[in-house]
Scaffold this motif. Structure first.
Motif, PDB file in Angstrom:
ATOM      1  N   MET A   1       0.916  -1.063  -0.023  1.00 14.24           N
ATOM      2  CA  MET A   1       0.082   0.086   0.230  1.00 14.24           C
ATOM      3  C   MET A   1       0.808   1.351  -0.033  1.00 14.24           C
ATOM      4  SD  MET A   1      -2.964   0.712   2.534  1.00 14.24           S
ATOM      5  CE  MET A   1      -4.573   1.421   2.034  1.00 14.24           C
ATOM      6  N   LYS A   2       0.662   2.234  -0.809  1.00 12.44           N
ATOM      7  CA  LYS A   2       1.127   3.466  -0.974  1.00 12.44           C
ATOM      8  C   LYS A   2       1.027   4.315   0.333  1.00 12.44           C
ATOM      9  CE  LYS A   2       1.322   3.863  -5.886  1.00 12.44           C
ATOM     10  NZ  LYS A   2       1.297   4.712  -6.919  1.00 12.44           N
ATOM     11  N   THR A   3       2.260   4.976   0.607  1.00  8.26           N
ATOM     12  CA  THR A   3       2.171   5.838   1.714  1.00  8.26           C
ATOM     13  C   THR A   3       1.324   7.143   1.384  1.00  8.26           C
ATOM     14  OG1 THR A   3       4.289   7.010   1.264  1.00  8.26           O
ATOM     15  CG2 THR A   3       4.459   4.869   2.724  1.00  8.26           C
ATOM     16  N   SER A   4       1.060   7.838   2.474  1.00  9.24           N
ATOM     17  CA  SER A   4       0.369   9.091   2.118  1.00  9.24           C
ATOM     18  C   SER A   4       1.064  10.131   1.415  1.00  9.24           C
ATOM     19  CB  SER A   4      -0.119   9.881   3.540  1.00  9.24           C
ATOM     20  OG  SER A   4      -0.770  10.979   3.369  1.00  9.24           O
ATOM     21  N   LEU A   5       2.529  10.086   1.540  1.00  6.27           N
ATOM     22  CA  LEU A   5       3.291  11.234   0.858  1.00  6.27           C
ATOM     23  C   LEU A   5       3.406  10.696  -0.627  1.00  6.27           C
ATOM     24  CD1 LEU A   5       5.232  13.495   0.980  1.00  6.27           C
ATOM     25  CD2 LEU A   5       7.142  12.009   1.389  1.00  6.27           C
ATOM     26  N   GLU A   6       3.297   9.533  -0.860  1.00 11.49           N
ATOM     27  CA  GLU A   6       3.495   8.965  -2.159  1.00 11.49           C
ATOM     28  C   GLU A   6       2.407   9.273  -3.067  1.00 11.49           C
ATOM     29  OE1 GLU A   6       4.255   4.771  -1.470  1.00 11.49           O
ATOM     30  OE2 GLU A   6       6.265   4.982  -2.229  1.00 11.49           O
ATOM     31  N   ILE A   7       1.068   9.218  -2.245  1.00  6.57           N
ATOM     32  CA  ILE A   7      -0.162   9.450  -2.892  1.00  6.57           C
ATOM     33  C   ILE A   7      -0.286  10.825  -3.315  1.00  6.57           C
ATOM     34  CG2 ILE A   7      -2.657   9.410  -2.612  1.00  6.57           C
ATOM     35  CD1 ILE A   7      -2.325   7.019  -0.976  1.00  6.57           C
ATOM     36  N   LYS A   8      -0.015  11.748  -2.411  1.00 11.35           N
ATOM     37  CA  LYS A   8      -0.031  13.162  -2.419  1.00 11.35           C
ATOM     38  C   LYS A   8       0.901  13.496  -3.561  1.00 11.35           C
ATOM     39  CE  LYS A   8      -1.745  17.148  -0.971  1.00 11.35           C
ATOM     40  NZ  LYS A   8      -3.212  17.390  -1.155  1.00 11.35           N
ATOM     41  N   THR A   9       2.006  12.999  -3.731  1.00  9.47           N
ATOM     42  CA  THR A   9       2.979  13.506  -4.863  1.00  9.47           C
ATOM     43  C   THR A   9       2.528  13.134  -5.932  1.00  9.47           C
ATOM     44  OG1 THR A   9       4.809  12.912  -3.425  1.00  9.47           O
ATOM     45  CG2 THR A   9       5.418  13.064  -5.636  1.00  9.47           C
ATOM     46  N   HIS A  10       1.941  11.850  -6.100  1.00  7.63           N
ATOM     47  CA  HIS A  10       1.147  11.408  -7.579  1.00  7.63           C
ATOM     48  C   HIS A  10       0.072  12.316  -7.734  1.00  7.63           C
ATOM     49  CE1 HIS A  10       0.015   8.449 -10.517  1.00  7.63           C
ATOM     50  NE2 HIS A  10      -1.075   8.544 -10.124  1.00  7.63           N
ATOM     51  N   GLN A  11      -0.727  12.700  -6.823  1.00  7.67           N
ATOM     52  CA  GLN A  11      -1.915  13.666  -7.151  1.00  7.67           C
ATOM     53  C   GLN A  11      -1.297  15.102  -7.507  1.00  7.67           C
ATOM     54  OE1 GLN A  11      -4.015  14.378  -3.538  1.00  7.67           O
ATOM     55  NE2 GLN A  11      -5.910  14.459  -4.570  1.00  7.67           N
ATOM     56  N   LEU A  12      -0.411  15.467  -7.010  1.00  5.03           N
ATOM     57  CA  LEU A  12       0.259  16.658  -7.524  1.00  5.03           C
ATOM     58  C   LEU A  12       0.661  16.435  -9.030  1.00  5.03           C
ATOM     59  CD1 LEU A  12       2.149  17.889  -4.580  1.00  5.03           C
ATOM     60  CD2 LEU A  12       0.143  19.048  -5.195  1.00  5.03           C
ATOM     61  N   LYS A  13       1.283  15.485  -9.448  1.00  4.74           N
ATOM     62  CA  LYS A  13       1.893  15.304 -10.713  1.00  4.74           C
ATOM     63  C   LYS A  13       0.600  15.188 -11.546  1.00  4.74           C
ATOM     64  CE  LYS A  13       6.072  12.592  -9.488  1.00  4.74           C
ATOM     65  NZ  LYS A  13       6.522  11.388  -9.765  1.00  4.74           N
ATOM     66  N   LEU A  14      -0.489  14.573 -11.342  1.00  2.61           N
ATOM     67  CA  LEU A  14      -1.777  14.577 -12.061  1.00  2.61           C
ATOM     68  C   LEU A  14      -2.337  15.924 -12.259  1.00  2.61           C
ATOM     69  CD1 LEU A  14      -3.389  11.319 -10.733  1.00  2.61           C
ATOM     70  CD2 LEU A  14      -2.095  11.505 -12.764  1.00  2.61           C
ATOM     71  N   GLN A  15      -2.372  16.579 -11.238  1.00  2.93           N
ATOM     72  CA  GLN A  15      -3.020  18.045 -11.279  1.00  2.93           C
ATOM     73  C   GLN A  15      -2.100  18.922 -12.266  1.00  2.93           C
ATOM     74  OE1 GLN A  15      -2.834  19.445  -7.247  1.00  2.93           O
ATOM     75  NE2 GLN A  15      -4.992  18.510  -6.795  1.00  2.93           N
ATOM     76  N   THR A  16      -0.820  18.742 -12.149  1.00  3.72           N
ATOM     77  CA  THR A  16       0.046  19.559 -13.172  1.00  3.72           C
ATOM     78  C   THR A  16      -0.144  19.181 -14.480  1.00  3.72           C
ATOM     79  OG1 THR A  16       1.780  19.717 -11.378  1.00  3.72           O
ATOM     80  CG2 THR A  16       2.526  20.225 -13.509  1.00  3.72           C
ATOM     81  N   ARG A  17      -0.372  17.956 -14.857  1.00  2.78           N
ATOM     82  CA  ARG A  17      -0.700  17.430 -16.133  1.00  2.78           C
ATOM     83  C   ARG A  17      -1.975  17.973 -16.682  1.00  2.78           C
ATOM     84  NH1 ARG A  17       0.851  17.017 -21.118  1.00  2.78           N
ATOM     85  NH2 ARG A  17      -0.091  15.244 -22.124  1.00  2.78           N
ATOM     86  N   TYR A  18      -3.091  17.953 -15.752  1.00  2.98           N
ATOM     87  CA  TYR A  18      -4.180  18.387 -15.997  1.00  2.98           C
ATOM     88  C   TYR A  18      -4.258  19.638 -16.323  1.00  2.98           C
ATOM     89  CZ  TYR A  18      -9.118  20.022 -15.303  1.00  2.98           C
ATOM     90  OH  TYR A  18     -10.378  20.451 -15.542  1.00  2.98           O
ATOM     91  N   LYS A  19      -3.685  20.672 -15.632  1.00  4.16           N
ATOM     92  CA  LYS A  19      -3.487  21.980 -16.162  1.00  4.16           C
ATOM     93  C   LYS A  19      -2.831  22.074 -17.481  1.00  4.16           C
ATOM     94  CE  LYS A  19      -3.525  23.747 -11.545  1.00  4.16           C
ATOM     95  NZ  LYS A  19      -2.912  24.196 -10.372  1.00  4.16           N
ATOM     96  N   GLN A  20      -1.872  21.503 -17.730  1.00  7.44           N
ATOM     97  CA  GLN A  20      -1.267  21.391 -19.105  1.00  7.44           C
ATOM     98  C   GLN A  20      -2.079  21.092 -20.239  1.00  7.44           C
ATOM     99  OE1 GLN A  20       2.121  18.877 -18.497  1.00  7.44           O
ATOM    100  NE2 GLN A  20       3.286  20.510 -17.591  1.00  7.44           N
ATOM    101  N   LEU A  21      -2.821  19.864 -19.996  1.00  6.12           N
ATOM    102  CA  LEU A  21      -3.712  19.630 -21.032  1.00  6.12           C
ATOM    103  C   LEU A  21      -5.051  20.702 -21.148  1.00  6.12           C
ATOM    104  CD1 LEU A  21      -4.133  16.022 -20.180  1.00  6.12           C
ATOM    105  CD2 LEU A  21      -3.029  16.798 -22.444  1.00  6.12           C
ATOM    106  N   ILE A  22      -5.394  21.269 -20.237  1.00  3.62           N
ATOM    107  CA  ILE A  22      -6.524  22.339 -20.271  1.00  3.62           C
ATOM    108  C   ILE A  22      -5.930  23.377 -21.164  1.00  3.62           C
ATOM    109  CG2 ILE A  22      -7.929  23.790 -19.037  1.00  3.62           C
ATOM    110  CD1 ILE A  22      -9.255  21.168 -19.150  1.00  3.62           C
ATOM    111  N   GLU A  23      -4.737  23.924 -20.715  1.00  4.20           N
ATOM    112  CA  GLU A  23      -4.070  24.901 -21.439  1.00  4.20           C
ATOM    113  C   GLU A  23      -4.095  24.895 -22.859  1.00  4.20           C
ATOM    114  OE1 GLU A  23      -0.219  28.023 -20.989  1.00  4.20           O
ATOM    115  OE2 GLU A  23      -0.759  26.505 -19.149  1.00  4.20           O
ATOM    116  N   GLN A  24      -3.304  23.328 -23.113  1.00  6.13           N
ATOM    117  CA  GLN A  24      -3.097  23.175 -24.578  1.00  6.13           C
ATOM    118  C   GLN A  24      -4.241  23.273 -25.185  1.00  6.13           C
ATOM    119  OE1 GLN A  24      -1.278  19.251 -25.083  1.00  6.13           O
ATOM    120  NE2 GLN A  24      -1.273  19.761 -27.063  1.00  6.13           N
ATOM    121  N   ALA A  25      -5.450  22.556 -24.851  1.00  8.55           N
ATOM    122  CA  ALA A  25      -6.776  22.689 -25.297  1.00  8.55           C
ATOM    123  C   ALA A  25      -7.173  24.117 -25.541  1.00  8.55           C
ATOM    124  CB  ALA A  25      -7.726  21.715 -24.574  1.00  8.55           C
ATOM    125  N   TYR A  26      -7.166  24.791 -24.723  1.00  9.17           N
ATOM    126  CA  TYR A  26      -7.432  26.444 -24.834  1.00  9.17           C
ATOM    127  C   TYR A  26      -6.698  26.911 -26.055  1.00  9.17           C
ATOM    128  CZ  TYR A  26      -8.438  31.161 -23.755  1.00  9.17           C
ATOM    129  OH  TYR A  26      -8.751  32.470 -24.026  1.00  9.17           O
TER     130      TYR A  26
END
Length: 66
Positions: A1-26
């Motif tokens: 099972m992943k630790t809380s820190l690993e999950i939070k780090t993964h979540q931040l990476k996904l948020q960054t990628r999400y913002k990049q994709l939205i900006e590119q789409a725009y």
């Protein structure tokens, strides 16, 4: 099972990628409709993953018993 820190780090990476994709789409909306749609679709899928991760990793605090 992943630790809380690993999950939070993964979540931040996904948020960054999400913002990049939205900006590119725009940014390409006026010049390349297909690429804009693809980027937006990928962003929506990523947002769904983020929401599931947020739901699974929510802090459940025990409620005080009266």
């Amino acid at each position: 099972m992943k630790t809380s820190l690993e999950i939070k780090t993964h979540q931040l990476k996904l948020q960054t990628r999400y913002k990049q994709l939205i900006e590119q789409a725009y940014n390409v909306r006026q010049t390349d409709h297909a690429l804009s749609d693809i980027s937006e679709y990928k962003a929506i899928k990523l947002l769904n993953k983020l929401n599931r991760l947020k739901y699974l990793h929510r802090d459940i605090t025990p409620k005080a018993l009266n």
